[in-house]
Design a protein around this motif. Structure first.
Motif, short mmCIF file in Angstrom:
data_model
loop_
_atom_site.label_atom_id
_atom_site.label_comp_id
_atom_site.label_asym_id
_atom_site.label_seq_id
_atom_site.Cartn_x
_atom_site.Cartn_y
_atom_site.Cartn_z
N ALA A 86 1.61 33.09 3.08
CA ALA A 86 1.01 32.80 4.39
C ALA A 86 1.75 33.54 5.50
O ALA A 86 1.14 34.07 6.43
N GLY A 87 3.08 33.57 5.39
CA GLY A 87 3.87 34.29 6.39
C GLY A 87 3.79 35.79 6.21
O GLY A 87 3.65 36.54 7.18
N LEU A 88 3.83 36.25 4.97
CA LEU A 88 3.81 37.68 4.69
C LEU A 88 2.48 38.32 5.09
O LEU A 88 2.43 39.50 5.45
N SER A 89 1.40 37.54 5.04
CA SER A 89 0.09 38.09 5.41
C SER A 89 0.05 38.54 6.87
O SER A 89 -0.73 39.42 7.23
N ALA A 90 0.89 37.92 7.71
CA ALA A 90 0.93 38.31 9.12
C ALA A 90 1.87 39.49 9.35
O ALA A 90 1.81 40.14 10.40
N LEU A 91 2.72 39.80 8.37
CA LEU A 91 3.71 40.86 8.53
C LEU A 91 3.36 42.15 7.81
O LEU A 91 3.91 43.21 8.11
N LYS A 92 2.46 42.07 6.85
CA LYS A 92 2.19 43.22 5.99
C LYS A 92 1.39 44.30 6.72
O LYS A 92 0.25 44.07 7.14
N THR A 93 1.98 45.47 6.86
CA THR A 93 1.31 46.64 7.42
C THR A 93 1.72 47.86 6.60
O THR A 93 2.70 47.82 5.85
N PRO A 94 1.02 48.98 6.72
CA PRO A 94 1.43 50.20 5.97
C PRO A 94 2.85 50.63 6.30
O PRO A 94 3.53 51.20 5.44
N PHE A 95 3.31 50.36 7.51
CA PHE A 95 4.65 50.75 7.91
C PHE A 95 5.72 50.08 7.04
O PHE A 95 6.80 50.63 6.84
N CYS A 96 5.41 48.90 6.52
CA CYS A 96 6.38 48.15 5.70
C CYS A 96 6.75 48.90 4.42
O CYS A 96 7.80 48.64 3.83
#
Length: 429
Positions: free
Chosen positions: A326-336
């Motif tokens: 749930a938390g990672l879904s808000a943080l995941k971007t291609p930049f990661c």
């Protein structure tokens, strides 16, 4: 494109802070993903977040209740079976014309002994039911005890419950029991329920189906309602083992007794398995070779875990994974996934990347965060800080405000006053 943000980047400020509050504490892996804290929030704000958080506790109440109902059904079946046998025995004695006095006394004595045995079973069953009812009550009391004054302690307990759930699902039973005992939360976790599952899983890993078949018999009606194929898969595997041992006569007899009743609904699978009588266990034909591989037992163990979770109303995934995702879904971007990803980003770690692999990318990677106060860009050099009410401002603006007001921060939008130490850093990915 510039975007002024009043709250956390992924939407409504209250909902976002609530997500962080639901994960709960500064301990363990959950704290890495949590963005925000509830300790300094006003009581009304805390209670709103807590009310939202409690909506996620369905499994917490349902599991002990389902276990309680199962025990009641089991005790009821025992009573029906024993009483029916005693009544039948009394009827036979009454109808018998050639039964001597001594034989009649002996027969009635055996029935009395049987009833005494039933009494002992019911006493033990009553104790078990009482303990399980107390466990249900303890969980209700625990949920009712949550308020703004003890929210930090309550969230800490919640994190420990989530960790115990994860350990039990990963088969770390001793560690889970130790944590539950040291934290005094035995009534708030499902060790007894998972111990029941452990017996079946261990047997399947040892290539034994008897405990699993017994479990299916105990839960036959509920498995039938859910249209489960688990018992059928167990029967197929037992047939395969008979073919592997080249005991074809027993295999055919077994198929007639246990597999034939499934023919109406699973004919294709049945035909495929029956063909192994001709191909044998050393076949190189891929279609049938796979049926003799040891990974079939691993598949059965995994299938049992899923059926077990469905039966008790549990989530198929561990709660820890769900909260972290749930938390990672808000943080995941291609930049990661780029080489220069900041180490402060949880997704810079391989374990979190693996957990986030099935999640879609967040839709924030083309946005720029602009501070409402200074109108300056918020980035790694000027990171955003989250107030207890969920609103976000730049570090530069907050530090200037703190210097002018002796460490006090006043939200320009809501008027909330808090200490600089109450703020939490938000990470930009």
């Amino acid at each position: 494109m510039e975007m002024e943000t009043d709250a956390l980047p992924n939407g409504n400020s209250q909902a976002s802070a609530g997500s962080a509050a639901s994960t709960g504490t500064n301990e363990g892996a959950l704290a890495i993903v949590a963005v925000g804290a509830v300790s300094a929030a006003p009581p009304s704000s805390q209670m709103n977040k807590l009310a939202e958080s409690l909506k996620l506790e369905h499994q917490f109440l349902r599991v002990p209740f389902e276990h309680y109902k199962k025990t009641i059904r089991s005790n009821h079946r025992i009573v029906e079976k024993e009483v029916s046998a005693v009544i039948s025995g009394v009827g036979e004695a009454a109808d018998s014309t050639d039964l001597s006095h001594d034989d009649a006394v002996q027969h009635l004595s055996s029935l009395v002994s049987r009833l005494q045995g039933l009494k002992r079973k019911l006493e033990d069953g009553s104790k078990t039911e009482h303990l399980q009812a107390q466990r249900c009550k303890a969980r209700l009391d625990h949920l009712e005890s949550a308020d703004s004054e003890n929210i930090s302690e309550w969230n800490s307990t919640r994190l420990k419950r989530i960790l115990v759930d994860y350990m039990l699902r990963m088969s770390f039973y001793d560690t889970a029991s130790k944590l539950a005992q040291d934290s005094n939360i035995q009534d708030l976790v499902d060790i007894e329920v998972f111990s029941e599952a452990k017996k079946v899983i261990d047997a399947l890993q040892n290539k034994e189906v008897t405990p699993a078949l017994a479990w299916c018999a105990d839960n036959k009606s509920r498995l039938k309602k859910s249209k489960s194929k688990f018992e059928f898969q167990l029967r197929l595997q037992e047939f395969i083992e008979l073919v592997r041992s080249e005991n074809n006569v027993r295999a055919i007899a077994y198929a007639r007794k246990y597999l034939a009743p499934w023919g109406a609904t699973h004919m294709k699978e049945l035909q495929r398995v029956m063909a192994t009588l001709a191909f044998k266990s050393n076949t190189e034909c891929p279609t049938y070779k796979v049926l003799f591989e040891s990974k079939q037992w691993e598949y059965l163990a995994e299938q049992f875990k899923q059926e077990f979770c469905r039966l008790y109303g549990m989530t198929l995934e561990p709660l820890l994974n769900i909260y972290l995702q749930a938390g990672l879904s808000a943080l995941k971007t291609p930049f990661c996934y780029e080489d220069d990803c900041t180490k402060e980003d949880p997704l810079s770690q391989e374990s979190f990347r693996k957990l986030a692999s099935p999640l879609p990318f967040s839709k924030q990677h083309h946005s720029k965060l602009v501070c409402y106060i200074t109108k300056e860009l918020m980035d790694t050099e000027n990171p955003p800080l989250v107030l207890p009410n969920g609103y976000v401002y730049s570090t530069k603006a907050i530090e200037e405000m703190a210097k002018k007001n002796n460490g006090k921060i006043t939200c320009p939008r809501t008027g909330l006053v808090c200490n600089y130490t109450d703020l939490v850093k938000a990470y930009i990915s």
